[in-house]
Design a protein around this motif. Structure first.
Motif, mmCIF file in Angstrom:
data_model
loop_
_atom_site.group_PDB
_atom_site.id
_atom_site.type_symbol
_atom_site.label_atom_id
_atom_site.label_comp_id
_atom_site.label_asym_id
_atom_site.label_seq_id
_atom_site.Cartn_x
_atom_site.Cartn_y
_atom_site.Cartn_z
ATOM 1 N N UNK A 278 0.835 -1.199 0.000
ATOM 2 C CA UNK A 278 0.000 0.000 0.000
ATOM 3 C C UNK A 278 0.869 1.248 0.000
ATOM 4 N N UNK A 279 0.251 2.360 -0.348
ATOM 5 C CA UNK A 279 0.872 3.674 -0.201
ATOM 6 C C UNK A 279 -0.103 4.534 0.593
ATOM 7 N N UNK A 280 0.435 5.451 1.389
ATOM 8 C CA UNK A 280 -0.420 6.290 2.228
ATOM 9 C C UNK A 280 0.206 7.661 2.393
ATOM 10 N N UNK A 281 -0.650 8.647 2.681
ATOM 11 C CA UNK A 281 -0.158 10.010 2.865
ATOM 12 C C UNK A 281 -0.917 10.683 4.002
ATOM 13 N N UNK A 282 -0.158 11.410 4.823
ATOM 14 C CA UNK A 282 -0.726 12.227 5.904
ATOM 15 C C UNK A 282 0.095 13.509 5.969
ATOM 16 N N UNK A 283 -0.557 14.643 5.675
ATOM 17 C CA UNK A 283 0.193 15.901 5.587
ATOM 18 C C UNK A 283 1.194 15.815 4.447
ATOM 19 N N UNK A 284 2.462 16.040 4.742
ATOM 20 C CA UNK A 284 3.503 15.949 3.713
ATOM 21 C C UNK A 284 4.180 14.582 3.690
ATOM 22 N N UNK A 285 3.825 13.736 4.652
ATOM 23 C CA UNK A 285 4.481 12.428 4.755
ATOM 24 C C UNK A 285 3.828 11.404 3.833
ATOM 25 N N UNK A 286 4.647 10.711 3.051
ATOM 26 C CA UNK A 286 4.184 9.635 2.173
ATOM 27 C C UNK A 286 4.977 8.373 2.503
ATOM 28 N N UNK A 287 4.281 7.250 2.653
ATOM 29 C CA UNK A 287 4.965 5.983 2.928
ATOM 30 C C UNK A 287 4.493 4.922 1.949
ATOM 31 N N UNK A 288 5.358 3.968 1.705
ATOM 32 C CA UNK A 288 5.030 2.790 0.898
ATOM 33 C C UNK A 288 5.408 1.564 1.728
ATOM 34 N N UNK A 289 4.453 0.678 1.944
ATOM 35 C CA UNK A 289 4.663 -0.482 2.810
ATOM 36 C C UNK A 289 4.334 -1.748 2.026
ATOM 37 N N UNK A 290 5.207 -2.751 2.043
ATOM 38 C CA UNK A 290 4.941 -3.989 1.313
ATOM 39 C C UNK A 290 3.870 -4.834 1.982
ATOM 40 N N UNK A 291 3.298 -5.753 1.237
ATOM 41 C CA UNK A 291 2.337 -6.698 1.800
ATOM 42 C C UNK A 291 3.082 -7.730 2.640
ATOM 43 N N UNK A 292 2.336 -8.461 3.452
ATOM 44 C CA UNK A 292 2.923 -9.529 4.251
ATOM 45 C C UNK A 292 3.125 -10.739 3.357
ATOM 46 N N UNK A 293 4.355 -11.019 3.026
ATOM 47 C CA UNK A 293 4.642 -12.100 2.083
ATOM 48 C C UNK A 293 4.347 -13.479 2.608
ATOM 49 N N UNK A 294 4.255 -13.616 3.957
ATOM 50 C CA UNK A 294 4.056 -14.939 4.540
ATOM 51 C C UNK A 294 2.600 -15.413 4.471
ATOM 52 N N UNK A 295 1.676 -14.554 4.029
ATOM 53 C CA UNK A 295 0.264 -14.910 4.049
ATOM 54 C C UNK A 295 -0.143 -15.647 2.782
ATOM 55 N N UNK A 296 -0.762 -16.805 2.958
ATOM 56 C CA UNK A 296 -1.206 -17.626 1.834
ATOM 57 C C UNK A 296 -2.637 -17.257 1.472
ATOM 58 N N UNK A 297 -2.866 -16.887 0.212
ATOM 59 C CA UNK A 297 -4.196 -16.473 -0.227
ATOM 60 C C UNK A 297 -5.115 -17.674 -0.418
#
Length: 367
Positions: A278-297
């Motif tokens: 996901x990507x997210x923004x609050x004010x001027x801060x932007x973050x990109x966080x990966x998915x949990x790779x250990x989770x089996x769909x």
């Protein structure tokens, strides 16, 4: 108006219970019928596989009959059909109460039928406050969720005859004392959404909105834009498809551009990217966080709802934007490991382990 389910009163000191920290607005209670299927059954279901579009009660009954007559063999599935309380908001609220220990309630209506009883029993079991849930004479909403071998779902909701809470049913007492209101965008619920937001702002609540589906964004973009541009939405969640639809008519319709657009109108903007995180923004801060790779769909149902659950938990705990996203990634990963939008006890334990490993605060159930 119907008959309201009465709030529980603490008889020991004869005072009303403390208002839940987070309330969910789901105008119509919903029961999900979830089944693992293959393409031989999906080919017999009206409409295209994938996505979600409403059906009449007769169509719903036909689909359920097809599912019940369908003989599937799977080592992971001992029951052909799993029936649970459903709906995006209910999934988020139940997850916050059950997995994170946050005091939560739901505003809406359910029918005086078997499905209504099931919804009440399921949500009560997970300690969701139902004192704002109206019991009305009529049918409870239902949805068939068909999950293929890749974990993709075909959803057929039946809400046309379902009872629902109306805009004029809502009062300040429904929201007084709470801190957050969680909603899902739906044009047929727009009047009650607007009424709830007005009261929420008067009572000092923050508002969270999920964009629901790319079909809803595509067909009803104008009222959605008006809602966002009103400045009343504090947190907005969109998946990659919804983000693309939001900016379809513009040169840049990528998730990053959609994030910037949402962040202009909301304090927190989040675009989920499936297996890319996901990507997210609050004010001027932007973050990109990966998915949990250990989770089996196993089933993607509820992934976005449970992501929102973890993100909101992070917000009420006062965590950083990145931590909110990382917890959302953990909780979203927990629900896709089994069938339906309800996290199993085993998968909550999986999530807590993931959170511990990543140095995130595990719920203490004190909120």
């Amino acid at each position: 108006m119907g008959i309201e389910i009465q709030p529980k009163i603490n008889k020991e000191n004869d005072t009303a219970p403390v208002a839940p920290l987070i309330l969910g607005l789901q105008p119509s209670a919903l029961v999900d019928h979830v089944a693992r299927v293959d393409w031989s059954l999906l080919s017999r279901i009206p409409g295209e596989a994938g996505g979600s579009f409403p059906v009449a009660y007769e169509e719903l009954k036909f689909i359920l009959d097809e599912v019940n007559n369908y003989n599937i063999s799977s080592p992971e599935n001992t029951s052909l059909l799993k029936t649970i309380a459903g709906g995006s908001v209910a999934n988020t609220i139940r997850g916050l109460a059950s997995g994170f220990g946050v005091t939560c309630g739901i505003i809406g209506a359910c029918g005086d039928d078997d499905q209504g009883s099931l919804f009440v029993d399921n949500m009560s079991f997970h300690k969701v406050d139902l004192s704002r849930l109206r019991l009305k004479s009529g049918h409870t909403g239902q949805c068939v969720c068909l999950v293929d071998e890749l974990g993709n779902r075909t959803m057929r909701p039946c809400l046309s005859s379902a009872v629902k809470v109306q805009a004029n049913d809502l009062t300040a007492a429904d929201l007084k004392g709470s801190k957050w209101l969680v909603m899902r965008y739906a044009v047929f619920n727009l009047e009650v959404i607007q009424a709830a937001i007005k009261i929420a702002k008067q009572e000092g609540l923050s508002v969270s909105l999920d964009l629901a589906s790319f079909e809803m964004v595509r067909k009803f973009k104008v009222p959605l834009l008006q809602l966002l541009e009103s400045g009343s939405i504090d947190v907005c969640f969109a998946n990659e498809d919804e983000a693309a639809e939001l900016l379809r008519d513009q040169d840049n319709a990528d998730p990053e551009s959609a994030l910037e657009f949402l962040a202009k109108h909301c304090q927190w903007a989040v675009v989920t990217l499936g297996p890319k995180g996901c990507i997210a923004k609050h004010g001027k801060e932007v973050v990109r966080v990966p998915a949990i790779g250990e989770s089996k769909l196993v089933d993607a149902t509820g992934a976005g709802d449970l992501f929102a659950c973890g993100f909101l938990y992070g917000l009420v705990k006062g965590l950083s934007l990145e931590e909110c996203c990382r917890i959302g990634s953990c909780s979203g990963g927990s629900v896709i490991r089994s069938l339906g939008g309800e996290v199993t006890p085993e998968n909550w334990q999986w999530m807590y382990k993931q959170m511990q490993t990543k140095g995130l605060p595990v719920p203490d159930f004190g909120l």
